[in-house]
Enzyme design. Structure first.
Site, short mmCIF file in Angstrom:
data_model
loop_
_atom_site.label_atom_id
_atom_site.label_comp_id
_atom_site.label_asym_id
_atom_site.label_seq_id
_atom_site.Cartn_x
_atom_site.Cartn_y
_atom_site.Cartn_z
N HIS A 1 39.74 83.95 86.54
CA HIS A 1 38.52 84.36 85.85
C HIS A 1 37.49 84.90 86.85
CE1 HIS A 1 35.41 84.22 82.77
NE2 HIS A 1 34.68 83.44 83.53
N GLN B 1 38.06 86.25 89.78
CA GLN B 1 38.51 87.54 90.29
C GLN B 1 38.20 88.65 89.28
OE1 GLN B 1 39.75 88.03 93.49
NE2 GLN B 1 39.03 85.92 93.61
N ASP B 2 38.36 88.34 88.01
CA ASP B 2 38.05 89.30 86.95
C ASP B 2 36.57 89.67 86.99
OD1 ASP B 2 38.63 90.84 84.58
OD2 ASP B 2 37.68 89.23 83.42
N HIS B 3 35.71 88.68 87.13
CA HIS B 3 34.27 88.94 87.21
C HIS B 3 33.93 89.79 88.43
CE1 HIS B 3 32.09 86.73 84.06
NE2 HIS B 3 33.16 85.96 84.04
#
Length: 101
Positions: free
Chosen positions: A78, A80-82
């Site tokens: 999560h 890394q996605d942000h």
């Protein structure tokens, strides 16, 4: 690195990425108002904040590359996605500024 350590780093990355996203969105608002100086300042600040998140990420990568066992958690995915979304938004801000000027 324990799962708890991984979660703490993930939360740090999420916090930095969220702050960078906010700075980039404010830069877009400044562009809409044709306040180029403010937009450039906010973009620069956003990238400085992204760099802080990237430093945390790089430290983990270096530790894993050095042989340290890492227990991946969904929170890190999560985070890394942000981070990637914040980086993309920063790149788009630069391009929008170029087009709008």
């Amino acid at each position: 690195m324990t799962k708890e350590d991984m979660e703490m780093v993930a939360m740090e990355i999420v916090a930095y990425a969220g702050e960078a996203r906010t700075q980039f969105l404010k830069a877009m608002d400044a562009m809409a108002d044709k306040d180029w100086d403010a937009a450039e300042k906010l973009i620069s600040e956003g990238y400085e904040t992204v760099l802080s998140a990237h430093d945390s990420q790089t430290d983990m990568i270096a530790r894993e590359a050095g042989g340290e066992d890492m227990e991946l958690c969904f929170l890190m995915v999560h985070a890394q996605d942000h981070l990637m979304n914040a980086m993309l938004l920063g790149d788009m801000c630069k391009r929008f500024m170029k087009m709008m000027k």
